[in-house]
Write a protein that holds these residues in place. Sequence first.
Motif, short mmCIF file in Angstrom:
data_model
loop_
_atom_site.label_atom_id
_atom_site.label_comp_id
_atom_site.label_asym_id
_atom_site.label_seq_id
_atom_site.Cartn_x
_atom_site.Cartn_y
_atom_site.Cartn_z
N ALA A 97 0.84 -1.20 0.00
CA ALA A 97 0.00 0.00 0.00
C ALA A 97 0.87 1.25 0.00
CB ALA A 97 -0.91 0.00 1.22
N LYS A 98 0.57 2.17 -0.90
CA LYS A 98 1.29 3.45 -0.95
C LYS A 98 0.62 4.47 -0.04
CE LYS A 98 3.14 3.15 -5.66
NZ LYS A 98 3.18 3.85 -6.98
N ALA A 99 1.42 5.43 0.43
CA ALA A 99 0.89 6.46 1.32
C ALA A 99 1.68 7.75 1.13
CB ALA A 99 0.96 6.01 2.77
N THR A 100 1.19 8.82 1.74
CA THR A 100 1.86 10.11 1.71
C THR A 100 2.27 10.47 3.14
OG1 THR A 100 0.60 10.84 -0.21
CG2 THR A 100 1.64 12.56 1.13
N PHE A 101 3.49 10.96 3.28
CA PHE A 101 4.03 11.31 4.60
C PHE A 101 4.33 12.80 4.65
CE2 PHE A 101 4.64 6.82 4.14
CZ PHE A 101 4.50 6.30 5.42
N PHE A 102 3.59 13.51 5.50
CA PHE A 102 3.79 14.94 5.69
C PHE A 102 4.78 15.12 6.84
CE2 PHE A 102 -0.33 14.43 3.73
CZ PHE A 102 -0.43 15.49 2.83
N SER A 103 5.98 15.56 6.52
CA SER A 103 7.04 15.62 7.53
C SER A 103 7.43 17.05 7.88
CB SER A 103 8.29 14.88 7.04
OG SER A 103 9.30 14.87 8.02
N THR A 104 7.69 17.28 9.17
CA THR A 104 8.35 18.52 9.55
C THR A 104 9.82 18.40 9.15
OG1 THR A 104 8.97 17.72 11.77
CG2 THR A 104 6.84 18.85 11.56
N VAL A 105 10.45 19.52 8.93
CA VAL A 105 11.88 19.50 8.63
C VAL A 105 12.66 18.97 9.84
CG1 VAL A 105 13.90 20.93 8.11
CG2 VAL A 105 11.75 21.32 6.90
N VAL A 106 12.22 19.34 11.04
CA VAL A 106 12.90 18.89 12.25
C VAL A 106 12.95 17.37 12.31
CG1 VAL A 106 12.73 18.78 14.77
CG2 VAL A 106 12.41 20.96 13.61
N PHE A 107 11.81 16.71 12.08
CA PHE A 107 11.80 15.25 12.12
C PHE A 107 12.62 14.67 10.98
CE2 PHE A 107 10.09 11.05 11.08
CZ PHE A 107 10.26 10.41 12.30
N ALA A 108 12.49 15.24 9.80
CA ALA A 108 13.21 14.71 8.64
C ALA A 108 14.72 14.79 8.81
CB ALA A 108 12.79 15.46 7.38
N GLU A 109 15.19 15.90 9.34
CA GLU A 109 16.64 16.07 9.54
C GLU A 109 17.18 15.05 10.54
OE1 GLU A 109 17.85 20.67 8.69
OE2 GLU A 109 16.83 20.27 10.57
N ASN A 110 16.36 14.63 11.49
CA ASN A 110 16.79 13.69 12.51
C ASN A 110 16.46 12.24 12.17
OD1 ASN A 110 17.78 15.18 15.18
ND2 ASN A 110 16.18 16.44 14.26
N SER A 111 15.86 12.02 11.00
CA SER A 111 15.40 10.67 10.63
C SER A 111 15.64 10.39 9.15
CB SER A 111 13.90 10.52 10.94
OG SER A 111 13.60 11.00 12.23
N LYS A 112 16.81 10.80 8.66
CA LYS A 112 17.06 10.71 7.22
C LYS A 112 16.93 9.29 6.69
CE LYS A 112 19.96 14.84 6.83
NZ LYS A 112 21.29 15.37 6.48
N HIS A 113 17.39 8.31 7.47
CA HIS A 113 17.35 6.92 7.00
C HIS A 113 15.92 6.45 6.78
CE1 HIS A 113 16.79 6.72 11.33
NE2 HIS A 113 16.45 5.43 11.27
N LEU A 114 15.00 6.93 7.61
CA LEU A 114 13.60 6.52 7.47
C LEU A 114 12.92 7.25 6.31
CD1 LEU A 114 12.55 6.27 11.23
CD2 LEU A 114 12.82 4.39 9.60
N ILE A 115 13.25 8.52 6.11
CA ILE A 115 12.69 9.24 4.97
C ILE A 115 13.19 8.62 3.67
CG2 ILE A 115 12.41 11.48 3.83
CD1 ILE A 115 11.18 11.40 6.63
N GLU A 116 14.46 8.28 3.64
CA GLU A 116 15.01 7.62 2.46
C GLU A 116 14.35 6.27 2.22
OE1 GLU A 116 19.11 7.68 3.52
OE2 GLU A 116 19.40 9.77 2.85
N ARG A 117 14.05 5.56 3.30
CA ARG A 117 13.36 4.27 3.15
C ARG A 117 11.97 4.46 2.56
NH1 ARG A 117 11.07 -0.09 7.74
NH2 ARG A 117 9.73 -1.14 6.21
N LEU A 118 11.20 5.40 3.10
CA LEU A 118 9.83 5.55 2.62
C LEU A 118 9.81 5.98 1.15
CD1 LEU A 118 8.52 8.72 2.44
CD2 LEU A 118 8.90 8.58 4.90
#
Length: 258
Positions: free
Chosen positions: A46-67
């Motif tokens: 199933a595909k989805a959309t992830f609305f991320s804050t920059v703060v979370f994205a900067e601290n979770s790069k590996h997960l953003i890259e995974r999604l």
Amino acid sequence: MVLLSFDIEEFDMPLEYKGEIPFEKQISISQTGLERILDILKKHSAKATFFSTVVFAENSKHLIERLLSEGHELASHTWFHSEFEDKHLKESREKLEELFSTRVTGLRMPRMMPVDDKEVERAGYSYNSSINPTFLPGRYNNLKVSRTYFKEGNVTQVPASVSPNFRIPLFWLSFHNFPLSFYKKLASDTLKKDNYLNIYFHPWEFAEIKDEAFKLPGFTVRNSGKDMVERFDSFVGWLKQNGHTFGTFQEFQKQIQR
């Protein structure tokens, strides 16, 4: 089409209730939940959309890259979860694009806060999903707003789904607190009426957040953690068994513009 979306952010909700949570834990709890979400989506293709804050994205790069690698869409949840200025609209979009080499076209405001439509358009977004078209005391009073998508200038507005009758919201709190059979009935009615479903969640719902230090009300933590993992897994499986397809907001926007 089913539009599953997740507001991935620093878990600062305890601060709203005078609870205590250090920044590192705000991030780690959301990271744990996001990993569990991605595992469920992968299981069901199933595909989805992830609305991320920059703060979370900067601290979770590996997960953003995974999604992104698993075919999901990244959109903006502005820069911070609990602080906002109009300049953050454009800055957050550009920063997410820079960090992950992906095209960011969508916005959802933290806590579905109102935002100036012209500022959203000037910031370069093509769609905005920041409206809950229902009435919730002290939070929303949007009964006069369209239940379904509409255009505001050059920006497509995609309100969160509410039931055709009485505008019962199908957002995250409903999913946690309604009997799952009743929630499925509302979702089914909405899909039949609108031909799509737009529902949103947060990663921390899938993590362990029943901590006395957080001082969270019972209705916010009911069916959270592993219970939420099982509940959501079952729900996505039910949607799939009933022949519904899952898409990103970008895919949805292309479809409605044909």
